[in-house]
Structures are given as structure tokens and as C-alpha cells.
Enzyme design. Structure first.
Site, PDB file in Angstrom:
ATOM      1  CB  ALA A 122      -0.945   0.005   1.278  1.00 11.34           C
ATOM      2  CB  SER A 123       0.629   4.444   1.496  1.00 12.92           C
ATOM      3  OG  SER A 123      -0.680   5.005   0.863  1.00 12.92           O
ATOM      4  CB  VAL A 124       4.910   0.799   2.985  1.00 11.04           C
ATOM      5  CG1 VAL A 124       6.452   0.808   2.903  1.00 11.04           C
ATOM      6  CG2 VAL A 124       4.371   0.826   4.053  1.00 11.04           C
TER       7      VAL A 124
END
Length: 317
Positions: free
Chosen positions: A47-49
């Protein structure tokens, strides 16, 4: 980590201290239906990592002289409306562009997955911004989808190919991939789950899961250990580029948090969380202490950031 033990969606935990992995453990299942246990090699959707890898790709191209961080976004994506005239790549990196969030303008009943190019098409019809570029902060998945497209334009390569050739392969992150259905595969793949009426239901993909620049990378704690090591020296990014990434460029909507390029900055930590349907993840780095904690999970609950801080506290004075 008892919540993750047993026949439930799992988690993988990495603690690196002074350059050595002192904890590398996995819990629960990567695939409930097939009863596949999670391991340190299990690959979770970050995801946003993923945003820190998109930012690193932009910084590499800046080092190559292929683009400039102060370039107007319309230099690279001229079909964006005139309202984007003042937006620069730096605004995209720091969530200060004011560009409309593509999820706000998707059809509410959309079932077909959108891709990074579709994000551009959605924004082409939005001749407005939430605020004057550079004047405020608003977290923007649109910005990082556009950055992936700019990486493609500046490099002449597909985004996933650029990441593989310039970041993942040089660092030995052999199983990390910007996943494209029908194009690539995910080794040792974890599938995402959500708790509904007391039962875990597979919720692995949503209509936005195919957008790569803002959240489409799969990786494992084994590979992220290599990524963490590369952030201490110039084996991938120059000292100047890493300084740019970790500079607190803007305040955020949380008074305790500032934002760099793909990284949140809180006191002595640089970190980022990632949340998407069926996955919740976090990486928390204490660079001055040589300590990193990574928690990757294939479930929608609980949120792992506080747990990562609790784990870090076990290794801090």
C-alpha cells in the site's frame, strides 16, 4: 503479536538493530484458504509504504539529469488542465499540489480496476485544485500515481521495469515487484482479508489496487531489510538525495508529523504506514539509533503503527 497467531490472517515482523536483523518472525497465515503459513519471505501488498520507492525513482532520475524536482508537472503530463500550471514535481512528492484525489472522482460503483494512466485521465477533466499549489498539505494518492507516469516518461521504461532494474535488482530485492495482473507474479504472496461478522473474508483487491505509484508494490521483511540497509549509505541514492527524502518539507494535518519525499517525519523517526483493502503495514526507522521496525499484515485490523512503536521501545534505552 498474539492477535496474529493461529488460523487467522498473519503478520511478519522485522527488527534491525545496528545493521543486524535481531527479530525476523512471522505469524498466522498468508493464505487462509490454502492454509499457507506466513514466513519472512511472504510478500505483502505494501500500500502506501510503496510511496518511498516512487520517490526514490524520481530522485534517481534527478541524479541522472533526466528531470528536475522543480519541473512543472505539465512539462511531463501536458494533458493536465490549466489549474495544474503551478504544480511542480516537488509539490507532488510532498502532498502540497492541491490536485484532486482521483478516488473522489471515480464512479462510486466502479468495479473495473483503474491504473496510473487512468488516474491521469480522471484528472484531465478536473480543472480545479483544492488549494493553491504549495500553500497547504493534503495527502494525495493522485500525486504519486502521476509521479509513476513521470518516471516512465523521463526514463523511457515502464514504471515496474524501472523499479526492478534500478532499485530492486541492484539491492538484491529479488522477490519485490510492482505487481501487474497478467504481466507479473508475486512469489510467496499474501492475500488480504477483512473481518466481517466475526469471520475473516478475503478482500484482496479493490478498484484502486492496480494503481502502482501510490501503493502497488509487494515486498517481504526479508527484502525490506535490504532496502533499509541501502538508506544508510550511497549504494543506491546519493547522500544529497537521501537528505532530500528525509528533509521535513511541510507540516501535515497532524501537528506531530512533517513530510519529506515519501516519508513521514516525527521527532527522531522517519516512517510510513500503508493501508488498503486487506492489508495494513508500517516501517518505522530511527536512523540515529540504527533501529528499524517493520510490521506487514494481510488484514484490515488492527492498525500496526502503535504496535511497531511498542516493539521499538523494547530496543530503546
Amino acid at each position: 503479536m498474539r492477535d496474529y497467531q493461529g488460523e487467522v490472517p498473519g503478520a511478519s515482523v522485522l527488527v534491525i538493530h545496528d545493521g543486524k536483523p535481531v527479530v525476523s518472525r512471522s505469524y498466522g497465515y498468508a493464505d487462509l484458504e490454502a492454509r499457507v503459513a506466513a514466513t519472512p519471505q511472504t510478500n505483502y501488498r505494501l500500500a502506501s509504504v510503496s510511496k518511498q520507492f516512487t520517490a526514490a525513482a524520481v530522485l534517481l532520475l534527478a541524479e541522472d539529469g533526466r528531470l528536475g524536482l522543480d519541473d512543472p508537472v505539465r512539462k511531463w503530463l501536458p494533458t493536465l488542465p490549466a489549474s495544474a500550471d503551478a504544480v511542480t514535481l516537488k509539490h507532488l512528492l510532498t502532498h502540497t499540489s492541491g490536485l484532486v484525489d482521483y478516488e473522489d472522482v471515480m464512479a462510486p460503483d466502479a468495479t473495473v480496476q483503474v491504473h496510473d494512466a487512468d488516474v491521469l485521465h480522471l484528472l484531465e477533466s478536473q480543472d480545479r485544485t483544492y488549494f493553491s499549489p504549495g500553500s497547504e498539505y493534503r495527502y494525495s494518492n493522485s500525486a504519486y500515481a502521476l509521479l509513476a507516469l513521470i518516471v516512465e516518461k523521463a526514463s523511457g521504461q515502464r514504471y515496474a521495469t524501472f523499479l526492478r532494474e534500478r532499485i530492486f535488482a541492484p539491492l538484491g530485492m529479488d522477490d519485490t515487484v510492482a505487481y501487474e495482473q497478467g504481466v507479473s507474479t508475486v512469489a510467496n504472496r499474501a492475500y488480504g482479508y477483512s473481518l466481517a461478522d466475526g469471520e475473516w473474508q478475503r478482500t484482496d483487491q479493490s478498484s484502486t489496487s492496480a494503481v502502482l505509484g501510490d501503493g502497488g508494490i509487494y515486498s517481504s521483511i526479508a527484502d525490506l531489510a535490504k532496502w533499509d540497509a541501502a538508506l544508510y549509505d550511497d549504494r543506491l541514492l546519493s547522500d544529497a538525495s537521501r537528505k532530500l527524502a528525509f528533509t521535513p518539507w511541510t507540516k501535515t494535518d497532524d501537528p506531530t508529523v512533517e513530510y519529506g519525499y515519501g516519508w513521514r517525519i516525527t521527532g527522531e523517526t522517519v516512517w510510513h504506514s500503508g493501508e488498503t483493502i486487506g492489508f495494513r503495514n508500517v516501517i518505522v526507522r530511527y536512523p540515529q539509533r540504527g533501529l528499524t521496525v517493520v510490521v506487514l499484515t494481510n488484514r484490515d485490523d488492527p492498525e500496526p503503527y502503535r504496535k511497531a512503536l511498542q516493539i521499538a521501545a523494547l530496543f530503546l534505552p
